[in-house]
Design a protein around this motif. Structure first.
Motif, short mmCIF file in Angstrom:
data_model
loop_
_atom_site.label_atom_id
_atom_site.label_comp_id
_atom_site.label_asym_id
_atom_site.label_seq_id
_atom_site.Cartn_x
_atom_site.Cartn_y
_atom_site.Cartn_z
N LEU A 278 78.08 39.06 -140.94
CA LEU A 278 78.64 38.19 -139.91
C LEU A 278 77.82 38.27 -138.63
O LEU A 278 77.54 37.24 -138.00
N MET A 279 77.42 39.47 -138.24
CA MET A 279 76.63 39.62 -137.02
C MET A 279 75.28 38.90 -137.16
O MET A 279 74.83 38.24 -136.22
N GLY A 280 74.65 39.00 -138.31
CA GLY A 280 73.38 38.31 -138.52
C GLY A 280 73.53 36.80 -138.45
O GLY A 280 72.71 36.11 -137.84
N GLU A 281 74.58 36.29 -139.04
CA GLU A 281 74.81 34.84 -139.05
C GLU A 281 75.17 34.31 -137.66
O GLU A 281 74.69 33.25 -137.25
N ILE A 282 76.00 35.05 -136.92
CA ILE A 282 76.40 34.57 -135.60
C ILE A 282 75.22 34.67 -134.64
O ILE A 282 75.07 33.84 -133.74
N GLU A 283 74.37 35.65 -134.84
CA GLU A 283 73.15 35.75 -134.03
C GLU A 283 72.23 34.55 -134.28
O GLU A 283 71.64 34.00 -133.34
N ALA A 284 72.13 34.12 -135.52
CA ALA A 284 71.32 32.94 -135.85
C ALA A 284 71.88 31.69 -135.15
O ALA A 284 71.12 30.86 -134.65
N VAL A 285 73.19 31.57 -135.11
CA VAL A 285 73.83 30.45 -134.41
C VAL A 285 73.48 30.52 -132.92
O VAL A 285 73.13 29.51 -132.31
N ALA A 286 73.56 31.71 -132.36
CA ALA A 286 73.25 31.88 -130.93
C ALA A 286 71.80 31.48 -130.65
O ALA A 286 71.52 30.75 -129.69
N ARG A 287 70.89 31.94 -131.46
CA ARG A 287 69.47 31.58 -131.28
C ARG A 287 69.28 30.07 -131.34
O ARG A 287 68.56 29.49 -130.53
N ALA A 288 69.91 29.44 -132.31
CA ALA A 288 69.78 27.98 -132.48
C ALA A 288 70.32 27.24 -131.26
O ALA A 288 69.87 26.13 -130.96
N ARG A 289 71.24 27.83 -130.54
CA ARG A 289 71.81 27.22 -129.34
C ARG A 289 71.04 27.59 -128.08
O ARG A 289 71.46 27.25 -126.98
N GLY A 290 69.95 28.31 -128.23
CA GLY A 290 69.13 28.67 -127.08
C GLY A 290 69.61 29.89 -126.32
O GLY A 290 69.13 30.18 -125.23
N VAL A 291 70.56 30.63 -126.88
CA VAL A 291 71.04 31.85 -126.24
C VAL A 291 69.94 32.90 -126.31
O VAL A 291 69.30 33.09 -127.34
N ARG A 292 69.72 33.57 -125.19
CA ARG A 292 68.67 34.60 -125.13
C ARG A 292 69.22 36.01 -124.92
O ARG A 292 68.45 36.97 -124.94
N LEU A 293 70.54 36.12 -124.71
CA LEU A 293 71.13 37.44 -124.50
C LEU A 293 72.56 37.43 -125.04
O LEU A 293 73.36 36.56 -124.69
N LEU A 294 72.86 38.40 -125.91
CA LEU A 294 74.23 38.57 -126.42
C LEU A 294 74.85 39.80 -125.78
O LEU A 294 74.16 40.81 -125.58
N THR A 295 76.13 39.72 -125.48
CA THR A 295 76.86 40.86 -124.92
C THR A 295 78.15 41.06 -125.71
O THR A 295 78.66 40.13 -126.34
N LEU A 296 78.64 42.28 -125.67
CA LEU A 296 79.91 42.61 -126.31
C LEU A 296 80.42 43.92 -125.74
O LEU A 296 79.70 44.65 -125.06
N ASP A 297 81.69 44.19 -126.01
CA ASP A 297 82.22 45.51 -125.70
C ASP A 297 82.99 46.01 -126.90
O ASP A 297 83.48 45.23 -127.72
N THR A 298 83.05 47.33 -127.03
CA THR A 298 83.73 47.96 -128.14
C THR A 298 84.33 49.28 -127.66
O THR A 298 83.85 49.86 -126.69
#
Length: 179
Positions: free
Chosen positions: A116-136
């Motif tokens: 899931l993380m790999g797939e959502i990262e691919a979506v982010a890249r395709a949308r031009g996102v250059r930085l992902l953030t999260l908290d855990t």
């Protein structure tokens, strides 16, 4: 054929989220019951989970908010889900938040969270996102997963949130990943 060979991952439209509210609610409910630190505390009912999906997710999707909901299915069951939230201020349009990575307890330890993380990262890249953030939650089972897929720790805040099961405050680790 292995179990993972039958795993499918897809992005849900608002209509699909609405049609799958019961299944999505079961997923969230099971994860909270299992102790997942995803903003909810026990007691937590299926109705509470349905209210989250209806009012916090579906309402945003119907308003055309920049939110992506992705699910992993194993056969006819939702095994996991993750969200990409691109609703950031104008000076942060290059960034998005990863939210609510959930893997049903029946499906954990099979690589579904990683996929899931790999797939959502691919979506982010395709949308031009250059930085992902999260908290855990610090020390949670998700933290090593995030590190293994390239997230870095920005910092830890002690006593950030209440534990889902016991009456204590847990620290939160804030992470980021340049794309």
């Amino acid at each position: 054929m292995t179990k993972q060979d039958t795993l499918t991952i897809s992005i849900l439209s608002p209509a699909e989220v609405e049609a799958q509210l019961d299944e999505l609610s079961v997923l969230l409910h099971a994860c909270v019951q299992d102790g997942a630190s995803v903003n909810f505390i026990l007691p937590y009912t299926l109705d509470d989970a349905r209210a989250f999906w209806t009012h916090k997710v579906l309402a945003r999707l119907k308003s055309s908010a920049p939110l992506t909901v992705m699910v992993a299915r194993e056969g006819d069951r939702i095994a996991g889900s993750v969200q990409l939230d691109c609703d950031t201020p104008p000076n942060q349009a290059h960034r998005a938040d990863i939210k609510k990575l959930l893997v049903h307890p029946d499906f954990q330890r099979r690589g579904i969270g990683r996929r899931l993380m790999g797939e959502i990262e691919a979506v982010a890249r395709a949308r031009g996102v250059r930085l992902l953030t999260l908290d855990t939650r610090s020390g949670d089972k998700g933290e090593p997963l995030y590190e293994s897929v390239g997230f870095l720790t920005a910092g830890i805040i002690p006593d950030y949130s209440r534990d889902a099961v016991v009456d204590r405050l847990d620290a939160a680790t804030f992470m980021y990943k340049p794309l």
